[in-house]
Design an enzyme around this catalytic site. Sequence first.
Site, PDB file in Angstrom:
ATOM      1  CB  CYS A  16       5.934   0.510  -7.486  1.00  0.00           C
ATOM      2  SG  CYS A  16       6.389   2.137  -6.542  1.00  0.00           S
ATOM      3  N   GLY A  42       2.273  -3.052 -10.270  1.00  0.00           N
ATOM      4  CA  GLY A  42       3.225  -2.683 -10.783  1.00  0.00           C
ATOM      5  C   GLY A  42       3.889  -3.955 -11.772  1.00  0.00           C
ATOM      6  CG  ASN A 116       3.641   3.086  -3.370  1.00  0.00           C
ATOM      7  OD1 ASN A 116       2.576   2.564  -2.832  1.00  0.00           O
ATOM      8  ND2 ASN A 116       3.362   3.364  -4.751  1.00  0.00           N
ATOM      9  N   GLY A 117       5.287   5.905  -4.476  1.00  0.00           N
ATOM     10  CA  GLY A 117       4.613   7.241  -4.398  1.00  0.00           C
ATOM     11  C   GLY A 117       5.443   8.019  -5.481  1.00  0.00           C
ATOM     12  CE1 TYR A 255      -8.663  -0.462 -12.210  1.00  0.00           C
ATOM     13  CE2 TYR A 255      -7.067   0.789 -12.045  1.00  0.00           C
ATOM     14  CZ  TYR A 255      -7.610  -0.034 -12.624  1.00  0.00           C
ATOM     15  OH  TYR A 255      -6.813  -0.676 -13.577  1.00  0.00           O
TER      16      TYR A 255
END
Length: 465
Positions: A16, A42, A116-117, A255
């Site tokens: 996310c 996301g 996030n994570g 990426y």
Amino acid sequence: MNQMNNFPSQKLHEECGVFGVYQQPDASFLTFFGLHALQHRGQEAAGIACGDGTQILCVKGKGLVTDVFEKDALSQLTGANSIGHVRYSTEGGDEIENVQPILAKAHMGSLAVAHNGQIINAQDLRCSLEEKGSIFRGSSDSEIILHLIQRGKGSLLEKIQQACNLLDGAFAFLILTEKNLYAIRDKNGLRPLSIARKGNGFAVSSETCAFDLIGADYIRDVQPGEIVKFSSKGMQSFSYTSCVQERICAMEYIYFARPDSNICGRNVHTMRRSTGRILAKKDRLQGLQADIVIGVPDSSLSAAMGYSEESGLPYEMGLVKNRYVGRTFIEPTQAQRDMGVKMKLSANASVIQNKRIVLLDDSLVRGTTSKRIVLLLKEAGAKEVHVRIASPAILYPCFYGVDISSRKELISTQMSRDDLCAYLHADSLSFLSIQEMEEAYGGSSFCFSCFSGKYPTPLYQNILE
Ligand code: SF4
């Protein structure tokens, strides 16, 4: 994702993105724009929470940012401080309770959290919290921080410090109270989080591309192990541990992130371009003969440019991306799956016919998409296709919020390099080594765990199982 109907995703997914603003007149609108810039991180769900000094209001739902937030939804969110979240779920299901920000109303006031994570000791912490009476609303690991904070002692800052010290894994958190905003990174700095100034206030984002959209000026990144508090006193820095090291996820550069973002002060496009240069140097030494260089859109184009600059071979637009493919395309049969790739990418036949092509791809996960792209190029008349992967072979799972959960799904663990080259129908295949990656990136302050199997945090038996 429904694996019965949909072909499993062939690319990696980031969990996310988070975005927040402090002391902004149109906080919810700015957060909407910030999330829109982070949409690539996301697409399953989005949410915004706003604090107006006395309360926190939250709107969230499934879908893209533009689906969840129509004008009326944003107008409900009054207040000068705001946090938002875009989600791709790896941990926890996709039920609405797991959509973030997660809001908690407690005796000490309200808190909203966006994360996030991935917390790798989430299961242990959750069991221990439940034994002590905590009741969880959803199954996501992100809710744990709220329960840990509530059980802490002292001021809110001290409670956050205590909570962060109990967490292992990857986290970039934004925590919103009625009046203040906190931005936090884990002690290895695995997930990115940057700070910018906007007018008399501030903005915080997973990626700096969101600052450009709202006209905020980048100041610096939140440091590993740091808690940055935004309040009426301005921006203050605190730490929750002295045991820190910089290990930003290399896959952010390879990426995930947008090429116009700077992560930890390094431009993503420039980093990708340098990986292409190193691959070209290697091929020159080995005497590779080719006519043109092409990249798989969009994340491999920068590496293809770098390869072209170093090799002197022309950079061509050999593959064209169709930007209007729905992301929920159902592909139950092989023929439809092949059509799925053709819907997303077209080979530019007049450019590639009778050419010996160097094809740059950012990474190789399950291999099926790369194979279809090589076949697409050959069907369109390419004489040779030499596949160059601008990262090392992915051999190990990620425990930090990226959906590589087992070694079996990684094609590089299943085949020798020669067999993999034959499987892809490529004329040759090469990857970057970890040393070459470090050379391209100019250092070793990165997480390379999915390539090396050396993890910067302790592992937990329940995850390994
Ligand atoms: S294991 Fe790989 S994907 Fe996961 S954080 Fe490290 S570099 Fe990123």
